[in-house]
Motif scaffolding. Sequence first.
Motif, short mmCIF file in Angstrom:
data_model
loop_
_atom_site.label_atom_id
_atom_site.label_comp_id
_atom_site.label_asym_id
_atom_site.label_seq_id
_atom_site.Cartn_x
_atom_site.Cartn_y
_atom_site.Cartn_z
N THR A 244 0.84 -1.20 0.00
CA THR A 244 0.00 0.00 0.00
C THR A 244 0.87 1.25 0.00
OG1 THR A 244 -1.82 -1.10 1.19
CG2 THR A 244 -1.77 1.30 1.24
N LEU A 245 0.58 2.12 -0.95
CA LEU A 245 1.25 3.42 -0.99
C LEU A 245 0.31 4.44 -0.35
CD1 LEU A 245 3.41 5.43 -1.84
CD2 LEU A 245 2.32 5.55 -4.09
N GLN A 246 0.71 4.94 0.82
CA GLN A 246 -0.10 5.91 1.55
C GLN A 246 0.43 7.31 1.28
OE1 GLN A 246 0.54 4.44 5.52
NE2 GLN A 246 -1.19 3.02 5.42
N ILE A 247 -0.42 8.16 0.74
CA ILE A 247 -0.07 9.56 0.49
C ILE A 247 -0.96 10.43 1.35
CG2 ILE A 247 -0.01 11.43 -1.20
CD1 ILE A 247 0.52 9.33 -3.36
N MET A 248 -0.35 11.17 2.23
CA MET A 248 -1.08 12.08 3.12
C MET A 248 -0.87 13.50 2.60
SD MET A 248 -0.71 12.18 7.27
CE MET A 248 -1.13 10.45 7.47
N ALA A 249 -1.95 14.19 2.33
CA ALA A 249 -1.83 15.53 1.75
C ALA A 249 -2.91 16.44 2.33
CB ALA A 249 -1.96 15.46 0.23
N GLU A 250 -2.80 17.73 2.01
CA GLU A 250 -3.79 18.70 2.47
C GLU A 250 -3.70 19.94 1.60
OE1 GLU A 250 -2.78 19.73 6.49
OE2 GLU A 250 -0.79 20.45 5.94
N ARG A 251 -4.76 20.73 1.64
CA ARG A 251 -4.72 22.04 0.99
C ARG A 251 -3.89 22.99 1.84
NH1 ARG A 251 -7.86 22.84 -3.33
NH2 ARG A 251 -9.48 21.31 -3.81
N GLU A 252 -3.56 24.14 1.28
CA GLU A 252 -2.74 25.11 2.00
C GLU A 252 -3.42 25.56 3.30
OE1 GLU A 252 0.31 26.14 1.51
OE2 GLU A 252 0.61 24.96 -0.29
N ASP A 253 -4.77 25.54 3.31
CA ASP A 253 -5.48 25.97 4.52
C ASP A 253 -5.67 24.83 5.51
OD1 ASP A 253 -7.47 24.40 3.37
OD2 ASP A 253 -8.84 26.05 2.98
N GLY A 254 -5.10 23.66 5.21
CA GLY A 254 -5.18 22.53 6.14
C GLY A 254 -6.37 21.62 5.96
#
Length: 211
Positions: A49-59
């Motif tokens: 599993t490739l887990q990618i954790m991301a967010e917008r600039e505002d969190g």
Amino acid sequence: MTAAASEADDRIIRESGIDARIALIIQPVLKAIGFRLVRVQLTGQNGLTLQIMAEREDGTMTVEDCEEVSRAVSPALDVEDPIEKAYHLEVSSPGIDRPLVRKSDFAAWTGHLIKLETSVLVGDRKRFKGKIAESDADGVLIERDKAAYGEAPTVRVPYDAIAEARLVLTDDLIREALSKDNRARKEAKKRRGEPEDDASGDATEENEHEL
């Protein structure tokens, strides 16, 4: 990671090995669509599993955002093909008990309880638990949760010594995280001219990649 890519990555905690190579591939894609990378992790979960954790600039990070990121990074990963075996792609928000990977993360969550691990000894320790008392350009001051006999109540940890850090789930954290998330979502909806709602929570989107 190339020098240019390193300069573009303001995270103080980064990946190594195959995870770093994947981060290098997807960061320009994320930036182009208005997101920033939090963490990449390839695990043996569910096969691979490739887990990618991301967010917008505002969190913020909604389920729809996770789907958008998944659609955007999949072609880049297919072209570069950094993973030799079939794998599941999982895109998610950082969550409430999130990893702290940027200097701004420590500033944003001042006053909250964290667990922190260092790569070198800091005051004869590598693991710390306590509240963020303050942070500056060079490091973070931790107010120890339970100082041992003879230990100072606070410890200053330089950023370049931090190997891993994350928030500890508490009632205060949940309240503030939900409040911040709701404010950010309302502001985002207002900018887009959309009606407001009170939806919140962690988001995850998964799909599968075969060879």
